[in-house]
Write an enzyme that holds these catalytic residues in place. Structure first.
Site, PDB file in Angstrom:
ATOM      1  N   GLY A   1      -5.768   7.653  -5.585  1.00 57.12           N
ATOM      2  CA  GLY A   1      -4.317   7.676  -5.472  1.00 57.12           C
ATOM      3  C   GLY A   1      -3.755   6.729  -4.445  1.00 57.12           C
ATOM      4  O   GLY A   1      -2.562   6.664  -4.260  1.00 57.12           O
ATOM      5  N   CYS A   2      -4.593   5.995  -3.708  1.00 53.97           N
ATOM      6  CA  CYS A   2      -4.104   5.186  -2.597  1.00 53.97           C
ATOM      7  C   CYS A   2      -4.523   3.747  -2.767  1.00 53.97           C
ATOM      8  O   CYS A   2      -5.708   3.444  -2.823  1.00 53.97           O
ATOM      9  CB  CYS A   2      -4.634   5.728  -1.276  1.00 53.97           C
ATOM     10  SG  CYS A   2      -4.135   4.757   0.141  1.00 53.97           S
ATOM     11  N   GLY A   3      -3.564   2.844  -2.799  1.00 49.95           N
ATOM     12  CA  GLY A   3      -3.865   1.425  -2.943  1.00 49.95           C
ATOM     13  C   GLY A   3      -3.929   0.693  -1.643  1.00 49.95           C
ATOM     14  O   GLY A   3      -4.186  -0.500  -1.618  1.00 49.95           O
TER      15      GLY A   3
ATOM     16  N   CYS B   1      -5.587   2.203   1.264  1.00 47.26           N
ATOM     17  CA  CYS B   1      -6.586   2.808   2.127  1.00 47.26           C
ATOM     18  C   CYS B   1      -7.541   1.744   2.678  1.00 47.26           C
ATOM     19  O   CYS B   1      -8.026   0.885   1.963  1.00 47.26           O
ATOM     20  CB  CYS B   1      -7.407   3.850   1.366  1.00 47.26           C
ATOM     21  SG  CYS B   1      -6.417   5.154   0.649  1.00 47.26           S
TER      22      CYS B   1
END
Length: 274
Positions: free
Chosen positions: A110-112, A114
């Site tokens: 869900g995290c681009g 990180c």
């Protein structure tokens, strides 16, 4: 070694008011995908094991590692028991740019952002998109996400992946990619467009997700001037879109949409939006 299937079958006990029953369920696969440039691992993403060459190209473009697809001299996809490598060799003059943008990440799907090691890298300034661009009707924008449904076979099987599509005026969605990560799906789409020589400035990118900071960054870096999404933008994503000249439409669900900035690419007459 061949790439694994992007989905697999399992069983679950479905509980209902009238009792329980064992059902078969297809679930999406996710694996570690390493972006390897000139022999050095630059980033590791958890992604669906499909369209990896598209993913590698799109990631390279949206992260500013290359300025054009021709700067990727070669791309080989190597499957390993525990993951996949996208092994790329770059044109000689891209070494300095790669060193400046180096990052190591192994974050959730869900995290681009990180793993980026500085605030400046995460909040990098963006170029302005070209003032030219597609002219879309309000009907095309409202129905964009519904049009994308015809391009989501993995979602139909699993109900657990995002999609990113490219829509041309008068033609609807002409290309799409899916992934467990919304930013991965977008990178795959941008990479597929680059390999096929499709100009992002001629149409709109359509998302089945919310509009976060990295989604705006990737669209602008790709050179697309219109972004349409099923869900809301964050405030920071909206500020980025405003500053970059990106037309941002959200809550596009068939019956209508909300236009947040740069309405000049909409054919219909609408109230002024700053």
């Amino acid at each position: 070694m061949d790439l694994p299937s992007p989905f697999g079958a399992t069983t679950a006990m479905q509980h209902r008011s009238d009792g329980g029953v064992t059902i078969s369920r297809d679930l999406p696969e996710e694996m570690a995908v390493a972006m390897v440039y000139d022999g050095t691992t630059h980033a590791v993403m958890m992604a669906t094991p499909a369209d990896i060459e598209d993913f590698a190209a799109g990631f390279s473009l949206t992260e500013g590692i290359v300025a054009g697809i021709d700067q990727i001299a070669s791309c080989d996809v190597i499957a390993h028991p525990k993951g996949i490598e996208a092994q790329m060799w770059l044109a000689e003059d891209r070494g300095a740019a790669l060193a400046a943008r180096r990052r190591t990440l192994a974050g959730p799907v869900g995290c681009g952002l990180c793993g980026i090691d500085s605030i400046e890298a995460a909040m990098r300034s963006l170029p302005e998109v070209a003032d030219r661009g597609p002219m879309l009707t309000d009907g095309e924008i409202a129905s964009a996400v519904l049009s994308l449904r015809d391009w989501q076979p993995l979602h139909d099987r699993t109900r657990a992946v995002h999609a990113a599509g490219f829509m041309l005026p008068g033609q609807g969605v002409v290309l799409a990619r899916e992934d467990v990560g919304r930013h991965n799906a977008l990178d795959k789409l941008i990479g597929a467009m680059a390999w096929q020589g499709i100009d992002p400035a001629q149409g709109a990118i359509v998302l089945t997700s919310r509009v976060s900071t990295e989604m705006v960054q990737k669209c602008v870096m790709a050179g697309c001037s219109v972004l349409i999404a099923v869900s809301a933008p964050t405030l920071h994503a909206l500020r980025l879109a405003q500053d970059a000249g990106l037309t941002l439409a959200a809550f596009a669900r068939g019956e209508g949409f909300e236009l947040f900035c740069h309405p000049q690419r909409l054919r219909a007459k609408v109230p002024h939006v700053a």
